[in-house]
Design a protein around this motif. Structure first.
Motif, short mmCIF file in Angstrom:
data_model
loop_
_atom_site.label_atom_id
_atom_site.label_comp_id
_atom_site.label_asym_id
_atom_site.label_seq_id
_atom_site.Cartn_x
_atom_site.Cartn_y
_atom_site.Cartn_z
N ARG A 60 28.92 52.54 -34.38
CA ARG A 60 28.44 51.27 -33.82
C ARG A 60 26.99 51.45 -33.38
NH1 ARG A 60 31.42 47.00 -31.78
NH2 ARG A 60 30.17 45.57 -30.60
N VAL A 61 26.11 50.56 -33.82
CA VAL A 61 24.69 50.67 -33.52
C VAL A 61 24.21 49.37 -32.89
CG1 VAL A 61 22.40 50.99 -34.52
CG2 VAL A 61 24.35 52.23 -35.47
N GLU A 62 23.56 49.48 -31.76
CA GLU A 62 22.98 48.31 -31.11
C GLU A 62 21.63 48.04 -31.76
OE1 GLU A 62 24.62 46.51 -28.80
OE2 GLU A 62 26.25 47.94 -29.01
N SER A 63 21.41 46.82 -32.22
CA SER A 63 20.12 46.48 -32.81
C SER A 63 19.22 45.88 -31.75
CB SER A 63 20.30 45.53 -33.98
OG SER A 63 20.39 44.20 -33.52
N ARG A 64 17.94 45.82 -32.06
CA ARG A 64 17.01 45.25 -31.08
C ARG A 64 17.07 43.74 -31.05
NH1 ARG A 64 11.61 44.91 -34.08
NH2 ARG A 64 12.34 45.22 -36.19
N HIS A 65 17.68 43.10 -32.08
CA HIS A 65 17.72 41.64 -32.14
C HIS A 65 19.11 41.07 -31.88
CE1 HIS A 65 13.65 41.54 -33.59
NE2 HIS A 65 13.96 42.39 -34.54
N HIS A 66 20.12 41.89 -32.05
CA HIS A 66 21.49 41.41 -31.95
C HIS A 66 22.26 42.34 -31.03
CE1 HIS A 66 20.51 38.89 -35.36
NE2 HIS A 66 20.07 39.96 -35.99
N ALA A 67 23.29 41.80 -30.39
CA ALA A 67 24.11 42.64 -29.52
C ALA A 67 24.77 43.76 -30.28
CB ALA A 67 25.15 41.79 -28.79
N SER A 68 25.20 43.46 -31.51
CA SER A 68 25.87 44.48 -32.31
C SER A 68 25.84 44.07 -33.77
CB SER A 68 27.32 44.62 -31.85
OG SER A 68 28.05 45.36 -32.80
N VAL A 69 25.80 45.06 -34.66
CA VAL A 69 25.84 44.73 -36.08
C VAL A 69 27.23 44.30 -36.51
CG1 VAL A 69 23.93 46.24 -36.68
CG2 VAL A 69 26.23 47.15 -36.73
N PHE A 70 28.22 44.46 -35.62
CA PHE A 70 29.59 44.09 -35.96
C PHE A 70 29.99 42.72 -35.44
CE2 PHE A 70 29.72 48.76 -35.97
CZ PHE A 70 30.07 48.92 -37.29
N GLY B 192 23.57 36.20 -41.45
CA GLY B 192 24.34 35.44 -42.43
C GLY B 192 25.68 35.01 -41.85
N ALA B 193 26.30 34.05 -42.50
CA ALA B 193 27.65 33.62 -42.11
C ALA B 193 28.62 34.69 -42.61
CB ALA B 193 27.96 32.27 -42.74
N GLN B 194 29.42 35.25 -41.72
CA GLN B 194 30.30 36.37 -42.06
C GLN B 194 31.19 36.07 -43.26
OE1 GLN B 194 32.35 37.34 -38.45
NE2 GLN B 194 30.68 38.60 -37.71
N GLU B 195 31.82 34.92 -43.27
CA GLU B 195 32.73 34.58 -44.37
C GLU B 195 31.99 34.53 -45.70
OE1 GLU B 195 36.13 31.29 -45.54
OE2 GLU B 195 35.32 31.33 -43.51
N GLN B 196 30.79 33.97 -45.69
CA GLN B 196 30.01 33.89 -46.92
C GLN B 196 29.55 35.28 -47.38
OE1 GLN B 196 26.49 31.49 -46.64
NE2 GLN B 196 26.13 31.53 -48.83
N GLU B 197 29.13 36.12 -46.45
CA GLU B 197 28.70 37.48 -46.78
C GLU B 197 29.85 38.28 -47.38
OE1 GLU B 197 25.63 38.61 -46.70
OE2 GLU B 197 24.73 36.91 -45.67
N ILE B 198 31.01 38.20 -46.77
CA ILE B 198 32.18 38.91 -47.28
C ILE B 198 32.58 38.37 -48.64
CG2 ILE B 198 34.65 39.31 -46.89
CD1 ILE B 198 33.92 39.48 -43.86
N GLY B 199 32.53 37.06 -48.79
CA GLY B 199 32.84 36.45 -50.08
C GLY B 199 31.90 36.93 -51.17
N GLY B 200 30.62 37.07 -50.85
CA GLY B 200 29.66 37.57 -51.82
C GLY B 200 29.96 38.99 -52.25
N VAL B 201 30.35 39.82 -51.30
CA VAL B 201 30.73 41.20 -51.62
C VAL B 201 31.96 41.20 -52.52
CG1 VAL B 201 31.62 43.36 -50.64
CG2 VAL B 201 29.70 42.19 -49.54
N MET B 202 32.93 40.35 -52.21
CA MET B 202 34.15 40.28 -53.01
C MET B 202 33.86 39.82 -54.44
SD MET B 202 36.82 41.17 -51.13
CE MET B 202 38.20 40.41 -51.95
#
Length: 80
Positions: A69-79, A11-21
């Motif tokens: 911090r967890v390395e995922s199999r699809h992404h370099a980092s969840v962060f 997801g787009a980080q700004e949109q995800e954070i906005g949804g949480v807010m």
């Protein structure tokens, strides 16, 4: 559940954070609590104990189920 979550498109980080807010604001409104006041109080509380927080984070063991911090199999980092 983990595979389901990490197989989804990033997801787009700004949109995800906005949804949480928006969700948090709705909760605060429903229970008649000021989101801004609660956030300011928690920031002040944490600044008073920043060294204890840093010690606790440094003491968490690697490979633990505790948040880290967890390395995922699809992404370099969840962060990212």
């Amino acid at each position: 559940m983990v595979d389901y979550v990490f197989d989804r498109p990033t997801g787009a980080q700004e949109q995800e954070i906005g949804g949480v807010m928006v969700t948090l604001a709705a909760l605060c409104n429903a229970i008649e609590l000021s989101m801004d006041d609660a956030g300011e109080k928690e920031l002040a509380r944490n600044w008073e104990r920043i060294e204890a927080i840093r010690r606790k984070q440094a003491s968490k063991p690697a490979g633990s189920p505790l948040p880290q911090r967890v390395e995922s199999r699809h992404h370099a980092s969840v962060f990212e």
